[in-house]
Design an enzyme around this catalytic site. Sequence first.
Site, PDB file in Angstrom:
ATOM      1  N   PRO A   2      36.017  48.504  36.553  1.00  0.00           N
ATOM      2  CA  PRO A   2      37.124  47.560  36.644  1.00  0.00           C
ATOM      3  C   PRO A   2      36.666  46.106  36.511  1.00  0.00           C
ATOM      4  O   PRO A   2      35.857  45.634  37.299  1.00  0.00           O
ATOM      5  CB  PRO A   2      37.700  47.809  38.044  1.00  0.00           C
ATOM      6  CG  PRO A   2      37.152  49.119  38.470  1.00  0.00           C
ATOM      7  CD  PRO A   2      35.840  49.268  37.780  1.00  0.00           C
ATOM      8  N   GLU A   3      37.152  45.458  35.495  1.00  0.00           N
ATOM      9  CA  GLU A   3      36.965  44.026  35.339  1.00  0.00           C
ATOM     10  C   GLU A   3      38.366  43.410  35.373  1.00  0.00           C
ATOM     11  O   GLU A   3      39.318  44.092  35.749  1.00  0.00           O
ATOM     12  CB  GLU A   3      36.242  43.725  34.019  1.00  0.00           C
ATOM     13  CG  GLU A   3      34.881  44.398  33.920  1.00  0.00           C
ATOM     14  CD  GLU A   3      34.165  44.136  32.596  1.00  0.00           C
ATOM     15  OE1 GLU A   3      34.394  43.077  31.994  1.00  0.00           O
ATOM     16  OE2 GLU A   3      33.392  45.001  32.165  1.00  0.00           O
TER      17      GLU A   3
END
Length: 305
Positions: A2-3
């Site tokens: 997750p960015e």
Amino acid sequence: MPELPEVETVVRDLRPLLVGRTIVGVRQSKQKLRGPWKPAWNAEVTGARVEGLRRRGKWILIDLAGAPRSVLRVHLGMTGQFTVASAAAPEPDHLHVVFALGDGNELRFRDPRRFGSAEFFRDRAALETEMNAELGPEPFGIDAEYFRTAVQGTARNLKALLLDQTIVAGVGNIYADEACFRAKLHPGRAGKSLTPAECDGLRGAVEAVLTRAIEGRGSTIRDYVGGSGLRGGFQTEFAVYGRTDDPCPACRTPIASARYAGRASHFCPSCQPDSPQGHKVRTKKHKESGSPVPRPDVTRRKTAG
DNA sequence: CTGTAATCCTGCGAGC
DNA sequence: TGCTCGCAGGATTACA
């Protein structure tokens, strides 16, 4: 992993499912997260109504109503999943913190690798001050002068700069590589070697890549899912990330991989040359420097002995 | 100042 | 087939 685009997708998915709902109970696993949920917080959040959801960098902020106004802060780490599901739905493994909602649903934080965190802060304003001191600006509409100064003022390479959350918040390994490709800049280039135009190009590329990725609901390599459990779709649009030896989408040159800032990095050796395109690298006689980019550790291949 | 590496952790694929 | 091992990496911290 997750960015920013993945976190933004989670926030957008969860917002309509959470805002206005009341947390009626909390339960947790015995396993410790990197940022562990403390049992003492259960009483603090029970009975609280969710006022709003926000994202700051890769952090999820859940604003709780009450006086003083408090906040839940969640980081998905590498494998974190933050979803709303029916309380009657079967529980997956690696479930660490569960917030029961008043509507028969529950907010579940699942994280197999436990690099994530779930924390409560009683003082929302204090947390915001603290976070703003530690995080750089959001990567949309960044001031050009700020970005040029930050990039050109250091010898650090572009990969390290983009991953540094104090310069720009929200970029991780995937989108750093994709942004460098889009800007046609080698990830190993020193920040101070960039021209002002190249700085502007990189800033625009970061914004463009993240915007496209949000439109695609983020990227799912393995674990990531949005707030309603849906996988992302941007992984099919990667130009370089995870595409070592594949042909460059622009020129068909095989994508190279090397390690920068301790992270696997992917780039097209032809589209992203070591030195500014069309410029000969000027080297002073008394300050000889061979290549403008230090040779990276080529991916280690095991050899006998 | 800059870079590197260890730390936390699980799952997976490569190699033997 | 089953084992070990490297790797994935966000953020932090220690060390070169």
